[in-house]
Design a protein around this motif. Structure first.
Motif, PDB file in Angstrom:
ATOM      1  N   TYR A  65     -17.574 -65.686  64.716  1.00 43.47           N
ATOM      2  CA  TYR A  65     -16.458 -65.606  64.904  1.00 43.47           C
ATOM      3  C   TYR A  65     -15.286 -66.343  64.069  1.00 43.47           C
ATOM      4  N   PHE A  66     -14.666 -65.052  64.539  1.00 43.77           N
ATOM      5  CA  PHE A  66     -13.139 -64.742  62.950  1.00 43.77           C
ATOM      6  C   PHE A  66     -11.711 -64.993  63.865  1.00 43.77           C
ATOM      7  N   GLY A  67     -11.403 -65.164  64.963  1.00 44.81           N
ATOM      8  CA  GLY A  67     -10.374 -64.935  65.686  1.00 44.81           C
ATOM      9  C   GLY A  67      -9.958 -66.473  66.270  1.00 44.81           C
ATOM     10  N   ASN A  68      -9.386 -66.847  65.443  1.00 44.85           N
ATOM     11  CA  ASN A  68      -7.892 -68.413  65.468  1.00 44.85           C
ATOM     12  C   ASN A  68      -7.192 -68.166  67.363  1.00 44.85           C
ATOM     13  N   TYR A  69      -7.415 -69.358  67.825  1.00 48.06           N
ATOM     14  CA  TYR A  69      -6.649 -69.760  68.606  1.00 48.06           C
ATOM     15  C   TYR A  69      -6.142 -70.913  69.089  1.00 48.06           C
ATOM     16  N   TRP A  70      -5.125 -71.131  68.673  1.00 47.99           N
ATOM     17  CA  TRP A  70      -4.685 -72.319  68.517  1.00 47.99           C
ATOM     18  C   TRP A  70      -3.438 -72.384  69.628  1.00 47.99           C
ATOM     19  N   VAL A  71      -3.612 -73.721  70.279  1.00 48.72           N
ATOM     20  CA  VAL A  71      -2.985 -73.641  72.136  1.00 48.72           C
ATOM     21  C   VAL A  71      -1.923 -74.627  71.197  1.00 48.72           C
ATOM     22  N   LEU A  72      -0.228 -74.215  70.875  1.00 50.61           N
ATOM     23  CA  LEU A  72       0.241 -74.559  70.152  1.00 50.61           C
ATOM     24  C   LEU A  72       1.584 -76.282  71.472  1.00 50.61           C
ATOM     25  N   ASP A  73       1.206 -75.593  72.617  1.00 50.12           N
ATOM     26  CA  ASP A  73       1.865 -76.369  73.238  1.00 50.12           C
ATOM     27  C   ASP A  73       2.033 -75.723  75.172  1.00 50.12           C
ATOM     28  N   HIS A  74       1.737 -76.611  75.053  1.00 49.86           N
ATOM     29  CA  HIS A  74       2.119 -76.329  77.006  1.00 49.86           C
ATOM     30  C   HIS A  74       2.318 -77.019  78.167  1.00 49.86           C
ATOM     31  N   ALA A  75       2.445 -77.231  78.832  1.00 47.02           N
ATOM     32  CA  ALA A  75       3.223 -77.943  79.947  1.00 47.02           C
ATOM     33  C   ALA A  75       2.381 -78.616  80.511  1.00 47.02           C
ATOM     34  N   GLU A  76       2.887 -80.318  81.222  1.00 44.74           N
ATOM     35  CA  GLU A  76       2.154 -80.382  81.313  1.00 44.74           C
ATOM     36  C   GLU A  76       0.731 -81.000  83.245  1.00 44.74           C
ATOM     37  N   ASP A  77       1.189 -79.906  83.767  1.00 44.99           N
ATOM     38  CA  ASP A  77       1.018 -78.585  84.653  1.00 44.99           C
ATOM     39  C   ASP A  77       0.055 -77.661  84.416  1.00 44.99           C
ATOM     40  N   TYR A  78       0.183 -77.360  83.465  1.00 36.42           N
ATOM     41  CA  TYR A  78      -0.753 -76.215  82.574  1.00 36.42           C
ATOM     42  C   TYR A  78      -0.364 -75.195  83.462  1.00 36.42           C
ATOM     43  N   SER A  79       1.010 -75.355  83.354  1.00 33.61           N
ATOM     44  CA  SER A  79       1.516 -73.869  83.945  1.00 33.61           C
ATOM     45  C   SER A  79       2.202 -72.472  83.093  1.00 33.61           C
ATOM     46  N   TRP A  80       2.677 -72.791  81.994  1.00 31.94           N
ATOM     47  CA  TRP A  80       2.534 -72.608  80.802  1.00 31.94           C
ATOM     48  C   TRP A  80       1.556 -72.861  79.808  1.00 31.94           C
ATOM     49  N   SER A  81       1.534 -72.130  78.266  1.00 31.62           N
ATOM     50  CA  SER A  81       1.435 -72.524  77.615  1.00 31.62           C
ATOM     51  C   SER A  81       1.622 -71.454  76.216  1.00 31.62           C
ATOM     52  N   ILE A  82       1.764 -72.282  75.163  1.00 32.21           N
ATOM     53  CA  ILE A  82       1.985 -71.109  73.867  1.00 32.21           C
ATOM     54  C   ILE A  82       0.656 -71.459  73.223  1.00 32.21           C
ATOM     55  N   VAL A  83       0.603 -70.196  72.355  1.00 32.87           N
ATOM     56  CA  VAL A  83      -0.811 -69.739  71.554  1.00 32.87           C
ATOM     57  C   VAL A  83      -0.169 -68.919  70.783  1.00 32.87           C
ATOM     58  N   VAL A 105      10.168 -67.380  87.130  1.00 30.65           N
ATOM     59  CA  VAL A 105      11.540 -67.364  86.751  1.00 30.65           C
ATOM     60  C   VAL A 105      12.483 -67.384  85.703  1.00 30.65           C
ATOM     61  N   PHE A 106      13.047 -66.101  85.428  1.00 23.93           N
ATOM     62  CA  PHE A 106      13.801 -65.823  84.403  1.00 23.93           C
ATOM     63  C   PHE A 106      14.551 -67.004  82.765  1.00 23.93           C
ATOM     64  N   ARG A 107      14.288 -68.801  84.244  1.00 26.69           N
ATOM     65  CA  ARG A 107      14.567 -69.537  82.945  1.00 26.69           C
ATOM     66  C   ARG A 107      13.639 -70.231  82.248  1.00 26.69           C
ATOM     67  N   LEU A 108      12.452 -69.869  82.884  1.00 28.02           N
ATOM     68  CA  LEU A 108      11.107 -70.104  82.435  1.00 28.02           C
ATOM     69  C   LEU A 108      10.736 -69.766  81.181  1.00 28.02           C
ATOM     70  N   ARG A 109      11.142 -68.331  80.612  1.00 29.38           N
ATOM     71  CA  ARG A 109      10.622 -67.449  79.707  1.00 29.38           C
ATOM     72  C   ARG A 109      12.830 -67.891  79.136  1.00 29.38           C
ATOM     73  N   GLN A 110      13.519 -67.947  79.720  1.00 28.43           N
ATOM     74  CA  GLN A 110      14.430 -68.271  78.485  1.00 28.43           C
ATOM     75  C   GLN A 110      13.746 -69.898  77.611  1.00 28.43           C
ATOM     76  N   ASP A 111      13.304 -70.717  78.201  1.00 25.78           N
ATOM     77  CA  ASP A 111      13.274 -72.383  78.005  1.00 25.78           C
ATOM     78  C   ASP A 111      12.283 -72.190  76.904  1.00 25.78           C
ATOM     79  N   LEU A 112      10.733 -70.854  77.104  1.00 27.80           N
ATOM     80  CA  LEU A 112       9.701 -71.224  76.279  1.00 27.80           C
ATOM     81  C   LEU A 112      10.578 -70.601  75.316  1.00 27.80           C
ATOM     82  N   THR A 113      11.283 -68.745  74.982  1.00 28.91           N
ATOM     83  CA  THR A 113      11.650 -68.622  73.740  1.00 28.91           C
ATOM     84  C   THR A 113      12.186 -69.909  73.122  1.00 28.91           C
TER      85      THR A 113
END
Length: 203
Positions: free
Chosen positions: A121-139, A157-165
């Motif tokens: 088990y070498f790989g680290n996977y950190w869920v740094l942030d996520h939506a309250e409804d689990y519709s997106w996640s940043i790992v 939607v493109f707006r979500l891409r902007q927000d997550l960026t």
């Protein structure tokens, strides 16, 4: 042959895998020199299921991959089954990589160790942030050389891409390094080399 005679080859194999991982990670740019702790705990049962990769830091294990998905399910032993799929074009079956993940204690289910190499088990996977409804996640992971932005919809939607960026930038990531993943014929994707296997790994 005595059982102890097997120990040296196994140890050498483990060292070889570790050395390859270190060499690979070293060659990649650091997009975040101070990766933060996960912002919020993860309710594991809600995190399970199918995710679509919206964007990532390019890495040799996904090089050239579009139509990327990650699917998580709970195993009988309490670990998490991982199935990552990489396609080259719409409609193809794609390459599949299967692994296991285990939650690190006292992490609020937000930090996992991932293995695609048997017991290692070498790989680290950190869920740094996520939506309250689990519709997106940043790992991410501690080295700052890997980043994934995941959504539940293949073409949000493109707006979500902007927000997550913007959120990734707030977390300290150089968003100019993000390679946006193509999920259908209308999604713009970065030009990339299509050679190489698809095995997710972060160290």
């Amino acid at each position: 042959m005595k059982s102890r005679d097997y120990a040296l080859p196994a140890a050498l194999a483990a060292l070889a895998v570790t050395g390859l991982a270190v060499q690979t990670a070293t060659a990649m740019p650091v997009g975040n020199r101070k990766v933060p702790e996960p912002a919020t705990p993860v309710e594991l049962t809600r995190y399970l299921g199918l995710w679509y990769e919206m964007g990532r830091y390019e890495n040799r294990f996904e090089k050239g991959c579009d139509f990327v998905t990650a699917e998580y399910s709970l195993a009988d032993d309490g670990r998490v089954n991982v199935i990552n799929t990489c396609g080259r074009q719409a409609g193809e079956d794609g390459k599949v990589s299967k692994g296991k993940a285990k939650v690190l204690p006292d992490s609020g289910n937000a930090k996992l160790k991932v293995s695609f190499f048997g017991p290692f088990y070498f790989g680290n996977y950190w869920v740094l942030d996520h939506a309250e409804d689990y519709s997106w996640s940043i790992v991410g992971e501690p080295s700052g050389k890997y980043l994934w932005i995941l959504t539940r919809q293949p073409t949000p939607v493109f707006r979500l891409r902007q927000d997550l960026t913007a959120r990734a930038r707030e977390l300290g990531y150089d968003t100019d390094l993000i390679r946006w993943t193509k999920q259908d014929s209308t999604t713009p994707a970065a030009e990339a080399d299509t050679s190489g296997p698809y095995v997710w790994r972060a160290d």
